[in-house]
Structure formats: structure tokens, C-alpha cells
Design an enzyme around this catalytic site. Structure first.
Site, PDB file in Angstrom:
ATOM      1  N   GLY A 278      52.501  28.004  31.431  1.00 36.13           N
ATOM      2  CA  GLY A 278      52.124  29.200  30.652  1.00 36.13           C
ATOM      3  C   GLY A 278      53.180  30.008  30.359  1.00 36.13           C
ATOM      4  O   GLY A 278      52.912  31.218  30.001  1.00 36.13           O
ATOM      5  N   THR A 279      54.503  29.551  30.517  1.00 35.07           N
ATOM      6  CA  THR A 279      55.555  30.493  30.277  1.00 35.07           C
ATOM      7  C   THR A 279      56.185  30.083  28.937  1.00 35.07           C
ATOM      8  O   THR A 279      57.297  30.852  28.643  1.00 35.07           O
ATOM      9  CB  THR A 279      56.597  30.237  31.294  1.00 35.07           C
ATOM     10  OG1 THR A 279      56.777  28.831  31.469  1.00 35.07           O
ATOM     11  CG2 THR A 279      56.221  30.898  32.599  1.00 35.07           C
ATOM     12  N   GLY A 280      55.778  29.184  28.137  1.00 34.00           N
ATOM     13  CA  GLY A 280      56.318  29.047  26.787  1.00 34.00           C
ATOM     14  C   GLY A 280      57.091  28.018  26.490  1.00 34.00           C
ATOM     15  O   GLY A 280      57.965  27.921  25.624  1.00 34.00           O
ATOM     16  N   LYS A 281      56.930  26.873  27.486  1.00 39.20           N
ATOM     17  CA  LYS A 281      57.883  25.611  27.268  1.00 39.20           C
ATOM     18  C   LYS A 281      57.537  24.902  25.976  1.00 39.20           C
ATOM     19  O   LYS A 281      58.334  24.578  25.013  1.00 39.20           O
ATOM     20  CB  LYS A 281      57.745  24.718  28.470  1.00 39.20           C
ATOM     21  CG  LYS A 281      58.353  25.391  29.494  1.00 39.20           C
ATOM     22  CD  LYS A 281      58.259  24.416  30.909  1.00 39.20           C
ATOM     23  CE  LYS A 281      56.747  24.074  31.203  1.00 39.20           C
ATOM     24  NZ  LYS A 281      55.970  25.265  31.481  1.00 39.20           N
TER      25      LYS A 281
ATOM     26  N   HIS B  62      37.067  50.054  51.682  1.00 34.06           N
ATOM     27  CA  HIS B  62      38.076  48.968  51.605  1.00 34.06           C
ATOM     28  C   HIS B  62      39.017  49.091  50.717  1.00 34.06           C
ATOM     29  O   HIS B  62      40.382  49.077  50.890  1.00 34.06           O
ATOM     30  CB  HIS B  62      37.375  47.707  51.477  1.00 34.06           C
ATOM     31  CG  HIS B  62      38.113  46.353  51.339  1.00 34.06           C
ATOM     32  ND1 HIS B  62      38.041  45.465  52.439  1.00 34.06           N
ATOM     33  CD2 HIS B  62      38.977  46.192  50.604  1.00 34.06           C
ATOM     34  CE1 HIS B  62      38.654  44.588  52.205  1.00 34.06           C
ATOM     35  NE2 HIS B  62      39.485  44.881  51.002  1.00 34.06           N
ATOM     36  N   GLU B  63      38.517  49.399  49.283  1.00 32.82           N
ATOM     37  CA  GLU B  63      39.550  49.628  48.348  1.00 32.82           C
ATOM     38  C   GLU B  63      40.441  50.930  48.520  1.00 32.82           C
ATOM     39  O   GLU B  63      41.894  50.928  48.312  1.00 32.82           O
ATOM     40  CB  GLU B  63      38.993  49.808  46.810  1.00 32.82           C
ATOM     41  CG  GLU B  63      38.197  48.389  46.493  1.00 32.82           C
ATOM     42  CD  GLU B  63      39.084  47.434  46.460  1.00 32.82           C
ATOM     43  OE1 GLU B  63      40.338  47.332  46.036  1.00 32.82           O
ATOM     44  OE2 GLU B  63      38.709  46.295  46.847  1.00 32.82           O
TER      45      GLU B  63
ATOM     46  N   HIS C 259      43.409  50.160  50.796  1.00 36.09           N
ATOM     47  CA  HIS C 259      44.662  49.156  50.184  1.00 36.09           C
ATOM     48  C   HIS C 259      45.477  50.425  49.446  1.00 36.09           C
ATOM     49  O   HIS C 259      46.638  50.533  49.626  1.00 36.09           O
ATOM     50  CB  HIS C 259      44.163  48.287  49.051  1.00 36.09           C
ATOM     51  CG  HIS C 259      43.521  47.166  49.690  1.00 36.09           C
ATOM     52  ND1 HIS C 259      44.213  46.358  50.563  1.00 36.09           N
ATOM     53  CD2 HIS C 259      42.480  46.482  49.353  1.00 36.09           C
ATOM     54  CE1 HIS C 259      43.558  45.345  51.062  1.00 36.09           C
ATOM     55  NE2 HIS C 259      42.390  45.348  50.082  1.00 36.09           N
TER      56      HIS C 259
ATOM     57  N   ASP D 229      42.425  38.974  51.114  1.00 33.14           N
ATOM     58  CA  ASP D 229      43.686  39.598  51.625  1.00 33.14           C
ATOM     59  C   ASP D 229      44.310  38.911  52.757  1.00 33.14           C
ATOM     60  O   ASP D 229      45.525  38.826  52.852  1.00 33.14           O
ATOM     61  CB  ASP D 229      43.177  40.919  52.358  1.00 33.14           C
ATOM     62  CG  ASP D 229      42.398  41.927  51.233  1.00 33.14           C
ATOM     63  OD1 ASP D 229      42.597  41.847  50.016  1.00 33.14           O
ATOM     64  OD2 ASP D 229      41.529  42.832  51.451  1.00 33.14           O
TER      65      ASP D 229
END
Ligand code: ADP
Ligand code: MG
Ligand code: ZN
Length: 605
Positions: free
Chosen positions: A209-212, A427-428, A431, A504
Site C-alpha cells: 500500500g505504499t504506492g509501488k 481505561h482510555e 492511556h 495493549d
């Protein structure tokens, strides 16, 4: 242009003109007599008499039962008429009386210009038009290994909306290398003069997906030389021997068209190292051998360049990578912040966007995203705008689609119980609080506790101010601490742990293990490498290279690091317990809060 190529074209053109001449001759033979037939009108006896009375009749020819006569009217137009007339003798008398000539009517030909038009002008236009089309076709790009009519159709469609280097953003180094190749093929003499030799094979390597593939297409768009695209899987055939033949055909075709570029996408399908894998590989190995032979077969300056793309360079056969074959490797890496901004902009051009979109914010929130993911983010944003009944894509559309692409759609029907919601909030916030308190970590942009289809119950959108290439030990520990903080907050507040931290835990362990086995960040193992994971773009397993006894020690060291980080997270949260409660309560009420709201509460005294 090569001699052979020129001769081919010449032959074709000569053949074409001979064929054209025959067509023109045929038209003349068949059509001319029909067209040249004179026009004779029929008239009655009364009409004839009227013509006589008007004095318009110039010549009368008397046939068996008919007469043929020519009328010249006052405007000078000449027409021929045929009339049934039985009593010829009487007619002759009256004609003599009126001094009208009796003789042979010379029929005039039908319209001269019409005949000229049909027999000459139209064929000439026809021949020229198709001649021009033919020339274009001979000059242009054509053909590929498949060689079916369908392929040509696909090509035609492609050439209408051509991909160029402008469509590829943020891959400047790769583009530079490829531009050089295109330039070489276009101006071979310039390079030959100085003695430079063009590389024969160029391998584009990078994560998916990097454009090759996109770069390959862009080269085709930029090159003013023929371009032959094939996919590695096209060589893999059911029947033994076909793959090798296809390779041979491909290179034959290329050498006929030289200078030209061959593009083999996903070359790992054929280029896998010999001896790897199970089952009968004879066919694939034959194909590969043929490819190796062909790559050696043509000389450097003949003007055939082979471009190939893969995201698994580590499994390619070493023989394929040796000098003289695919010796130049162009890395197509995941884009950095500027690259991401550029890619977002390229794709945003295709959509109607609101004028004041902050692309750099989106780019900062998508660290590690590939070009394909970014393209997807813009598209998801556009889809969301349509869903919302808007004509333009807004900033919030893009922000929402970042979450959709990176964390999955919002789950509308999954209702969290108040108790669960409370746990997820803590929890969030755990983080986010750790990320914000540790100055080295990135501040948050957005926190939500809306469940996602990916299974996560909440989401903290982080923003990296810049891409870091070097990360030191304490930053790494901080990162692990941040992953631990969700669980730490649950423990601190509820004295219990839940299943919500599985992802996590996975992430934290991965980083900790890399610290021990690859980055040499423990005193115990110093600079000893215990894993190799070189050049693996697909994130597969790395290989352990130490003895089982050492592996045990490694596990202990990893655990030690995680414990250290977990303790640190706990310590930070305890120090900020008041804020933790305050923020979690706020998030619980709002469900989605922005980074600013978060920082406001955190900094409030
Ligand atoms: P791969 O490297 O796996 O061959 P592709 O070239 O097929 O990736 O990229 C898939 C899509 O992602 C492209 O069609 C394009 O829309 C988008 N994309 C990827 N990289 C870029 C980039 N550097 N600039 C613009 N778009 C990109
Ligand atoms: Mg591809
Ligand atoms: Zn978490």
C-alpha cells in the site's frame, strides 16, 4: 529507435498503402459506371410539344418507338428526355419546319464533382485518417504479455486517465530514481556518450500500500517509450512449461520494441528462492530460471529496462538480486508526516473539500499509515459527507474516517452497560493521561468510548508532532507505560482487571521484546542480537537465533521491562488520581472529548 523496429514499421506502412490503392481502384471500377450513367427523364407527348413550342429543344434523336431529345432552358440547364412517339414521319416534318436539329443526342455525364468526390476525395480522406491512426498506434505503447484483445481495451482506458508522477506523493527518492530511467530511455545517446550504463533491473521494495504499483503505472504515464506491464502471477500456469514460454515471449516482444520498459508486479510469485516451499515447484523454478536467463540475455545498452515490485524482498532468489539483474533497489517506505500530508492532498483533489482543512492534523494522527490507507481515509470522509447530506467534505469527516480506517466503524447497536462504560472511560483516560504527563509522549487529539467494529471499546487518537527516527530507552519505556496505563487505571480505581487490555498487552510485549532482542537495551544481553527480522515488510515472525536457555532469560528480561513500565504507569496515575477521576467522569458524560478539552481539565488548578 532501433533498425529492426524501423523496418517493421516501414513494411507495415508499405503494405497499408498497397492495400489502400487496391481499395480505391475497386471503388472506381465498381462505382464509377453506376455514377457516370446519364440521367434521362421520361416525359409525355404533350410535354414534348410544350418544350417544342417554348423553343427549348435543341436536338432530337429518333429511335424505334421513342424519341430522345435535349432541352436547354432559359437558364442554360441541359436536360435529357425520353418520350414515346409512334408517328415518326410526321414528327420529322414538323421538326424540319421549326429548324430543330435531328441527330444523335449527346448525353451529358452526371455531376462531375459528385463523381470526383466519391471516387477520389472520400477514399483519400479515408486513407489519410486511418493512416494517421495507424501511425499513432505504431508509435504508442501497445501490447503486453497477455496479448488478448481485452488487454488492448484495458490499455486504451488507462491511457485516457493516465497516471503520472504527480499522482504519487511523498516518494521523492523513488521518483527520482525512476525519472532517471525514463530519461535514459528517452535520450539514450546522451548517456552513451559519457559511457554511462543504465541498470537492467530495478526492484521496488516496500510494505503493502505504499504506492509501488502506482509508481509503475506512473512510469508508464511519464515514459515516452513502450511500457509492458505484467503481473508475476501471470507466469504461474497450470501447465508445465507455459510459464517459461511466457517469460520468453515477454522478452522477445520487449526486444522488438526496444527501447522499452517491462514492469513485473508482485515478482515474488515467480522470484521465490528455489528450494523454498513444499510440493512440486518445478514449474515455478523453470519460470524463474527462464527469467534469470532472459535478464542475462540482453545487453545493457539495448534499451530494455525491467522494473519489478515486491513486498517480500527477503524471499527472492539471491540469483535474481545479483549485479546485472535486479541490482538496483528502490525503497518505497511508509510515508512520513510531510509525505502523508502530500498524499492526503493528492487524494483530496479528487473530492470537493471545504476550504480550510487542516491536513497536517490528519497526517499527525495517522503515524504509520500507508498511502493506501490515507487514500481510503479521504474516500471514507467523502462517503461520510454524502451520508450526512453535505456537498463538501469537512474536517470532522476526515477525523471520523481516520478512526474508521484505523479502528473500524462505530458499532451502533453495541450498548455498553453503565458499569462497562465507566471502566472503559477510566481505561482510555489512563492511556491519555500517561501520554500527556510524560512530556516525551505525544499529546492526544481525541478520546472516544464508542465501541468499534474492530472490537476495541474506546479509542485514543494520538498525535505525533514529528516522526522520530531515533528513540531512546526512556522513550521506549514511556511508550510501554502508556500501553500499560489502561489496565493500571482499572486496577487503581476498581481493584480488578478486565479483558479490555488484550491489545495493549500485545503491543507492550512486542516493544519490550524488541528492546531486549534487537535494540540491545538491557545490561544483561548488551549488544547481542537474538532475533533476525531483517527486511520483512509484512510484519511476519522474526526468527529467534539464540539457544533455548538464553530464550528463557530473554523472556525474563522482557517481563522485567514490562513490570518496570507497569509500575511507572501506576505511579503516574496515583500522582494524578484527582485528575483521573475528573477526566473519566467528563468522558463518561460526553463519550467523545477533544484533546483541548482534555488538556483544559488537566491543566486546570
Ligand atoms: P502497493 O505498494 O501495494 O503496490 P499500490 O501502488 O497498489 O500499493 O497503492 C494502492 C493505492 O494507494 C494507490 O492506488 C493510491 O491510491 C494509494 N497510494 C499509495 N501510495 C501512494 C502515494 N505515495 N501517493 C498517492 N497515493 C498513494
Ligand atoms: Mg502492488
Ligand atoms: Zn487500552
Amino acid at each position: 529507435m532501433s533498425e529492426k523496429n524501423k523496418n517493421d514499421k516501414l513494411e507495415f506502412i508499405i503494405f497499408y498503402y498497397i492495400a489502400s490503392v487496391f481499395i480505391v481502384m475497386y471503388i472506381n471500377w465498381m462505382l464509377l459506371p453506376v455514377l457516370a450513367k446519364p440521367v434521362i427523364n421520361t416525359s409525355t407527348q404533350e410535354e414534348f410539344e410544350r418544350h417544342i413550342d417554348a423553343g427549348e429543344v435543341s436536338v432530337v434523336e429518333i429511335l424505334k418507338d421513342n424519341i430522345l431529345y435535349t432541352v436547354k432552358d432559359s437558364n442554360g440547364n441541359i436536360k435529357h428526355y425520353k418520350t414515346h412517339y409512334s408517328d415518326a414521319n410526321e414528327l420529322i416534318g414538323s421538326l424540319m419546319e421549326k429548324n430543330i436539329e435531328i441527330g444523335v443526342v449527346e448525353l451529358n455525364k452526371s455531376d462531375f464533382f459528385l463523381v470526383l468526390l466519391i471516387t477520389l476525395v472520400i477514399p483519400i480522406i479515408f486513407v489519410t485518417y486511418y493512416g494517421i491512426k495507424l501511425k499513432e498506434k505504431l508509435n504508442g505503447n501497445e501490447g503486453c504479455a497477455g496479448e488478448t484483445k481485452d488487454d488492448d481495451k484495458v490499455k486504451d482506458k488507462d491511457s485516457r486517465n493516465k497516471t503520472t508522477f504527480c499522482d504519487v506523493a511523498g516518494q521523492e527518492e523513488a521518483k527520482e530514481s525512476l525519472i532517471e530511467i525514463v530519461d535514459y530511455l528517452s535520450y539514450t545517446e546522451k548517456y552513451n556518450e559519457i559511457g554511462a550504463v543504465c541498470p537492467k533491473g530495478i526492484l521496488l521494495v516496500g510494505p503493502p500500500g505504499t504506492g509501488k504499483t502506482l509508481l509503475g503505472k506512473a512510469v508508464a504515464g511519464e515514459a515516452n517509450v513502450p511500457f509492458i506491464p505484467v503481473s508475476g502471477s501471470e507466469f504461474v500456469e497450470m501447465y508445465v512449461g507455459r510459464g517459461a514460454k511466457r517469460v520468453r515471449d515477454l522478452f522477445d516482444k520487449a526486444s522488438k520494441k526496444a527501447p522499452c520498459i517491462i514492469f513485473i508486479d508482485e515478482i515474488d510469485t515467480v522470484g521465490k528462492a528455489r528450494g523454498i516451499g513444499t510440493g512440486s515447484n518445478e514449474e515455478r523454478e523453470q519460470t524463474l530460471n527462464q527469467l534469470l536467463t532472459e535478464m542475462d540475455g540482453f545487453e545493457e545498452n539495448k534499451g530494455v529496462v525491467v522494473l519489478a515490485a515486491t513486498n517480500r524482498p527477503e524471499i527472492l532468489d539471491p540469483a535474481l538480486l545479483r549485479p546485472g539483474r535486479f541490482d538496483r533497489h528502490v525503497r518505497v517506505e511508509l510515508p512520513d508526516v510531510q509525505g502523508r500530508v502530500a498524499i492526503l492532498k493528492v487524494h483530496a483533489k479528487k473530492c470537493k473539500m471545504e476550504p480550510d482543512i487542516d491536513y497536517s492534523l490528519i497526517a499527525k494522527a495517522t503515524a504509520g499509515a500507508s498511502g493506501a490507507q490515507l487514500a481510503n481515509i479521504v474516500n471514507e470522509g467523502a462517503l461520510r459527507a454524502v451520508r450526512m447530506g453535505r456537498n463538501f467534505v469537512s474536517q470532522s469527516d476526515l477525523e471520523e474516517s481516520v478512526e474508521v480506517v484505523l479502528a473500524g466503524e462505530q458499532k451502533k447497536n453495541q450498548i455498553l452497560s453503565p458499569e462497562e462504560k465507566k471502566i472503559v472511560s477510566y481505561h482510555e483516560i489512563g492511556h491519555a493521561l500517561l501520554a500527556a504527563v510524560q512530556i516525551d509522549s505525544a499529546p492526544v487529539h481525541k478520546i472516544t468510548i464508542i465501541p468499534r467494529t474492530s472490537g476495541s471499546l474506546g479509542y485514543t487518537m494520538q498525535i505525533e508532532e514529528r516522526d522520530k527516527t531515533l528513540i531512546n530507552r526512556s522513550e521506549t519505556i514511556n511508550k510501554i507505560a502508556m500501553f500499560c496505563a489502561g489496565r493500571a487505571a482499572e486496577e487503581l480505581v476498581f481493584g480488578e482487571c478486565t479483558t479490555g487490555a488484550s491489545n495493549d498487552i500485545e503491543q507492550a510485549t512486542k516493544i519490550a521484546r524488541a528492546m531486549v532482542t534487537r535494540y540491545g537495551m538491557t545490561d544483561e544481553f548488551d549488544m547481542m542480537a537474538m532475533e533476525t527480522g531483517r527486511g520483512n515488510y509484512l510484519g511476519g515472525n522474526s526468527q529467534v537465533t539464540c539457544s533455548p536457555e538464553t530464550a528463557k532469560e530473554v523472556d525474563k528480561a522482557v517481563l522485567l521491562i514490562i513490570k518496570e513500565a507497569h509500575l511507572k504507569a501506576m505511579k503516574v496515575l496515583k500522582e494524578n488520581e484527582q485528575k483521573l477521576h475528573e477526566l473519566a467522569e467528563f468522558l463518561y458524560q460526553k463519550e467523545t472529548i477533544t484533546g483541548e478539552q482534555f488538556m483544559d481539565i488537566l491543566n486546570k488548578k
